[in-house]
Design a protein around this motif. Structure first.
Motif, PDB file in Angstrom:
ATOM      1  N   ASP A   5      29.921   2.438   5.525  1.00 36.47           N
ATOM      2  CA  ASP A   5      30.100   1.284   4.657  1.00 36.47           C
ATOM      3  C   ASP A   5      29.284   0.123   5.216  1.00 36.47           C
ATOM      4  N   LEU A   6      29.238  -0.979   4.483  1.00 34.08           N
ATOM      5  CA  LEU A   6      28.397  -2.107   4.882  1.00 34.08           C
ATOM      6  C   LEU A   6      28.822  -2.682   6.230  1.00 34.08           C
ATOM      7  N   ALA A   7      30.116  -2.735   6.497  1.00 31.93           N
ATOM      8  CA  ALA A   7      30.595  -3.258   7.781  1.00 31.93           C
ATOM      9  C   ALA A   7      30.136  -2.368   8.932  1.00 31.93           C
ATOM     10  N   GLN A   8      30.241  -1.062   8.759  1.00 33.61           N
ATOM     11  CA  GLN A   8      29.790  -0.133   9.789  1.00 33.61           C
ATOM     12  C   GLN A   8      28.285  -0.230  10.003  1.00 33.61           C
ATOM     13  N   ALA A   9      27.542  -0.403   8.915  1.00 38.35           N
ATOM     14  CA  ALA A   9      26.089  -0.523   9.034  1.00 38.35           C
ATOM     15  C   ALA A   9      25.706  -1.779   9.818  1.00 38.35           C
ATOM     16  N   CYS A  10      26.412  -2.880   9.566  1.00 42.24           N
ATOM     17  CA  CYS A  10      26.150  -4.118  10.314  1.00 42.24           C
ATOM     18  C   CYS A  10      26.433  -3.913  11.795  1.00 42.24           C
ATOM     19  N   ARG A  11      27.528  -3.253  12.105  1.00 35.37           N
ATOM     20  CA  ARG A  11      27.874  -2.998  13.507  1.00 35.37           C
ATOM     21  C   ARG A  11      26.847  -2.082  14.160  1.00 35.37           C
ATOM     22  N   ALA A  12      26.370  -1.088  13.400  1.00 35.56           N
ATOM     23  CA  ALA A  12      25.447  -0.104  13.963  1.00 35.56           C
ATOM     24  C   ALA A  12      24.053  -0.663  14.192  1.00 35.56           C
ATOM     25  N   TYR A  58      23.001  -4.246  13.982  1.00 35.63           N
ATOM     26  CA  TYR A  58      22.828  -5.610  14.470  1.00 35.63           C
ATOM     27  C   TYR A  58      23.387  -5.730  15.885  1.00 35.63           C
ATOM     28  N   SER A  59      22.955  -6.768  16.584  1.00 31.18           N
ATOM     29  CA  SER A  59      23.508  -7.037  17.907  1.00 31.18           C
ATOM     30  C   SER A  59      24.985  -7.408  17.783  1.00 31.18           C
ATOM     31  N   ARG A  60      25.728  -7.296  18.876  1.00 26.74           N
ATOM     32  CA  ARG A  60      27.146  -7.586  18.848  1.00 26.74           C
ATOM     33  C   ARG A  60      27.455  -9.017  18.384  1.00 26.74           C
ATOM     34  N   PRO A  61      26.739 -10.042  18.914  1.00 26.24           N
ATOM     35  CA  PRO A  61      27.042 -11.409  18.453  1.00 26.24           C
ATOM     36  C   PRO A  61      26.822 -11.602  16.957  1.00 26.24           C
ATOM     37  N   VAL A  62      25.745 -11.018  16.420  1.00 24.93           N
ATOM     38  CA  VAL A  62      25.468 -11.147  14.993  1.00 24.93           C
ATOM     39  C   VAL A  62      26.545 -10.433  14.175  1.00 24.93           C
ATOM     40  N   ALA A  63      26.885  -9.221  14.581  1.00 23.98           N
ATOM     41  CA  ALA A  63      27.918  -8.464  13.862  1.00 23.98           C
ATOM     42  C   ALA A  63      29.259  -9.193  13.907  1.00 23.98           C
ATOM     43  N   PHE A  64      29.582  -9.776  15.058  1.00 26.27           N
ATOM     44  CA  PHE A  64      30.851 -10.494  15.180  1.00 26.27           C
ATOM     45  C   PHE A  64      30.871 -11.717  14.262  1.00 26.27           C
ATOM     46  N   ALA A  65      29.749 -12.447  14.214  1.00 25.97           N
ATOM     47  CA  ALA A  65      29.671 -13.625  13.335  1.00 25.97           C
ATOM     48  C   ALA A  65      29.821 -13.215  11.873  1.00 25.97           C
ATOM     49  N   LEU A  66      29.199 -12.097  11.487  1.00 25.60           N
ATOM     50  CA  LEU A  66      29.314 -11.617  10.109  1.00 25.60           C
ATOM     51  C   LEU A  66      30.756 -11.211   9.807  1.00 25.60           C
ATOM     52  N   TRP A  67      31.447 -10.635  10.792  1.00 30.19           N
ATOM     53  CA  TRP A  67      32.846 -10.262  10.587  1.00 30.19           C
ATOM     54  C   TRP A  67      33.707 -11.501  10.341  1.00 30.19           C
ATOM     55  N   VAL A  68      33.494 -12.544  11.148  1.00 26.99           N
ATOM     56  CA  VAL A  68      34.275 -13.778  10.981  1.00 26.99           C
ATOM     57  C   VAL A  68      34.052 -14.358   9.590  1.00 26.99           C
ATOM     58  N   THR A 107      43.516  -5.496  -0.324  1.00 23.69           N
ATOM     59  CA  THR A 107      44.075  -4.737   0.794  1.00 23.69           C
ATOM     60  C   THR A 107      43.054  -3.755   1.343  1.00 23.69           C
ATOM     61  N   LEU A 108      42.442  -2.987   0.452  1.00 16.72           N
ATOM     62  CA  LEU A 108      41.462  -1.988   0.878  1.00 16.72           C
ATOM     63  C   LEU A 108      40.270  -2.646   1.559  1.00 16.72           C
ATOM     64  N   ALA A 109      39.770  -3.733   0.978  1.00 15.85           N
ATOM     65  CA  ALA A 109      38.606  -4.417   1.545  1.00 15.85           C
ATOM     66  C   ALA A 109      38.907  -4.949   2.943  1.00 15.85           C
ATOM     67  N   GLY A 110      40.095  -5.534   3.114  1.00 19.74           N
ATOM     68  CA  GLY A 110      40.467  -6.045   4.432  1.00 19.74           C
ATOM     69  C   GLY A 110      40.515  -4.950   5.479  1.00 19.74           C
ATOM     70  N   GLN A 111      41.064  -3.809   5.097  1.00 20.19           N
ATOM     71  CA  GLN A 111      41.132  -2.674   6.021  1.00 20.19           C
ATOM     72  C   GLN A 111      39.733  -2.177   6.379  1.00 20.19           C
ATOM     73  N   ILE A 112      38.870  -2.051   5.369  1.00 20.98           N
ATOM     74  CA  ILE A 112      37.512  -1.547   5.578  1.00 20.98           C
ATOM     75  C   ILE A 112      36.713  -2.468   6.499  1.00 20.98           C
ATOM     76  N   VAL A 113      36.820  -3.764   6.267  1.00 21.65           N
ATOM     77  CA  VAL A 113      36.062  -4.742   7.055  1.00 21.65           C
ATOM     78  C   VAL A 113      36.512  -4.737   8.509  1.00 21.65           C
ATOM     79  N   MET A 114      37.826  -4.729   8.738  1.00 18.66           N
ATOM     80  CA  MET A 114      38.325  -4.761  10.120  1.00 18.66           C
ATOM     81  C   MET A 114      37.955  -3.485  10.868  1.00 18.66           C
ATOM     82  N   GLU A 115      38.137  -2.344  10.212  1.00 19.68           N
ATOM     83  CA  GLU A 115      37.815  -1.078  10.866  1.00 19.68           C
ATOM     84  C   GLU A 115      36.313  -0.935  11.086  1.00 19.68           C
ATOM     85  N   GLY A 116      35.524  -1.377  10.110  1.00 13.30           N
ATOM     86  CA  GLY A 116      34.078  -1.201  10.205  1.00 13.30           C
ATOM     87  C   GLY A 116      33.427  -2.077  11.252  1.00 13.30           C
ATOM     88  N   PHE A 117      33.805  -3.346  11.296  1.00 12.84           N
ATOM     89  CA  PHE A 117      33.195  -4.275  12.244  1.00 12.84           C
ATOM     90  C   PHE A 117      33.752  -4.124  13.662  1.00 12.84           C
TER      91      PHE A 117
END
Length: 435
Positions: free
Chosen positions: A93-100, A102-112, A327-337
């Motif tokens: 998913d998009l969150a997993q792709a960002c984590r995979a 991007y650098s950790r700081p960038v991925a963390f900022a996108l998660w926030v 609900t689903l989106a929140g779960q996906i984003v937290m698990e993915g990032f």
């Protein structure tokens, strides 16, 4: 982008590839196996936040902002198709792709930033449901806001029956909403020539700060950041063939599914704005911006006693539907990032409380009149967060290393970057005006 980090689990693991795609099925039966995710995505395009912006826009400016609803919907069709392609081609998913990638700081900022968008969306669901409960049952708004915390248990009950049943529940509520607005439009009898004229954009949308603010709100309410994360995950619930032909077929079916579902979303969004324009603007009531005020005036102004009740029923169905996808989106984003798995009820309760607290504070301080203003503001916040989801999506889907043979063709990539530029440009214009 950083070197890919391939350490990720399946997106929405409990539902991953649980919906069978019969190999012998053909035609409509085969399409039916893929149909469903598009309607879960479409829910986000007609949530209570849309109601606030569309009512305010239709009342104040008649049909003029109908072109913004159309433009936003066309953007959504392209972006959701890209999100589906990413999930199918990359298996992430998009969150997993960002984590995979991007650098950790960038991925963390996108998660926030994504969490802020989900909270803003959840705020709209909370207020919309609470307003509907007040209109239908006379429940005070503050108590209605608190009562929405119980939606957590509705989601848990639905998820026990499997992903297909969850989709069926959502589609049933969408049918109720659509039926309600067919009734309302028949009662309102809008002028067809004016409606068609409203589909043509005018320069005043950008030059008039009041119109621009509502236009940005409509854009934020229509193209939802969390929907891009959601769609890239739930298309993976289908057990399609994992070869090239299977992935190409899945991408084609997912695009058709989301396009048809978003056409329904456009009808409902446009109906809300048309109803406000026909019932209020043409009668000189350009000041109607509150949902509950629209409810009180619909029946007397349309001369149809059931109009107000049907309006509130559609609003309640909209709020409940949005709860499911949020609900689903929140779960996906937290698990993915974060690779953080949290019990669904706990994740939902945390998000609900983050939305309920500001809602209670605003309603307590400003009274019921502050609720709709907060709804519109939440949609503007969503629009401001949108580029931080769109840019990574367009970047990934244009990258052959990530997408393989499903990489966006040049023409699609150009359209996607133009849409991205328009979104960023509108947001920059809004921020400049506010400053």
């Amino acid at each position: 982008m950083a070197s890919p980090n391939t350490d990720f689990t399946r997106s929405l693991a409990e539902s991953h590839r649980t919906v069978a795609v019969p190999a012998a099925a053909r035609g409509w039966r085969r399409f039916a196996a893929f149909a469903g995710p598009g309607y879960l995505v479409a829910v986000g395009y007609m949530d209570p936040g849309n109601w606030a912006t569309d009512i305010a826009g239709g009342s104040a400016f008649g049909y003029a902002l109908l072109s913004v609803v159309l433009m936003s919907n066309l953007m959504a069709i392209v972006l959701q198709a890209l999100a589906a392609r990413l999930g199918i081609a990359a298996g992430m998913d998009l969150a997993q792709a960002c984590r995979a990638h991007y650098s950790r700081p960038v991925a963390f900022a996108l998660w926030v930033l994504c969490e802020i968008a989900i909270i803003a969306c959840d705020l709209a669901e909370v207020l919309g449901t609470a307003i509907a409960l007040k209109l239908l049952f006379g429940l005070p708004l503050v108590w209605g806001v608190c009562l929405t915390a119980l939606d957590v248990f509705l989601i848990l009950a639905l998820q026990r029956f499997g992903f297909r049943k969850l989709e069926a529940f959502v589609i049933a509520l969408l049918a109720i909403i659509a039926g309600c607005f067919v009734f309302e439009l028949i009662a309102a009898q809008p002028n067809l020539r004016d409606v068609l004229g409203g589909l043509v954009p005018t320069p005043e949308i950008v030059t008039d700060p009041a119109r621009l603010y509502l236009a940005i709100g409509i854009l934020g309410a229509t193209v939802m950041p969390h929907n891009l994360y959601l769609h890239s995950s739930i298309v993976q619930t289908r057990a399609f063939a994992q070869d090239e032909a299977g992935r190409h077929e899945a991408a084609k079916m997912a695009t058709i599914d989301s396009t048809v579902a978003l056409a329904l979303a456009f009808f409902i969004n446009a109906s809300i704005l048309i109803l406000a324009a026909a019932a209020f603007h043409t009668a000189g009531r350009t000041d109607i911006a509150e949902i509950d005020e629209a409810y009180r005036l619909l029946s007397p102004m349309l001369g149809v006693g059931a109009a107000s009740v049907i309006f509130a029923i559609a609003l309640l169905a909209s709020g409940q539907n949005s709860t499911v996808t949020g609900t689903l989106a929140g779960q996906i984003v937290m698990e993915g990032f974060l690779h953080l798995r949290m019990k669904v009820w706990l994740r939902r309760m945390v998000t609900r409380l983050l939305a309920i607290v500001p809602a209670v504070l605003v309603v307590g301080a400003a009274g019921d009149a502050g609720a709709t203003r907060l709804l519109v503001l939440s949609q503007v916040i969503l629009s401001l967060q949108l580029p931080f989801a769109v840019v990574p999506l367009v970047q990934f889907t244009s990258n052959r290393t990530v997408m393989g043979s499903l990489v966006s063709p040049r023409w699609l990539g150009v359209i996607a970057w133009v849409i991205t530029t328009v979104i960023i440009g509108l947001n920059a214009t809004l921020l400049w005006g506010m400053l």
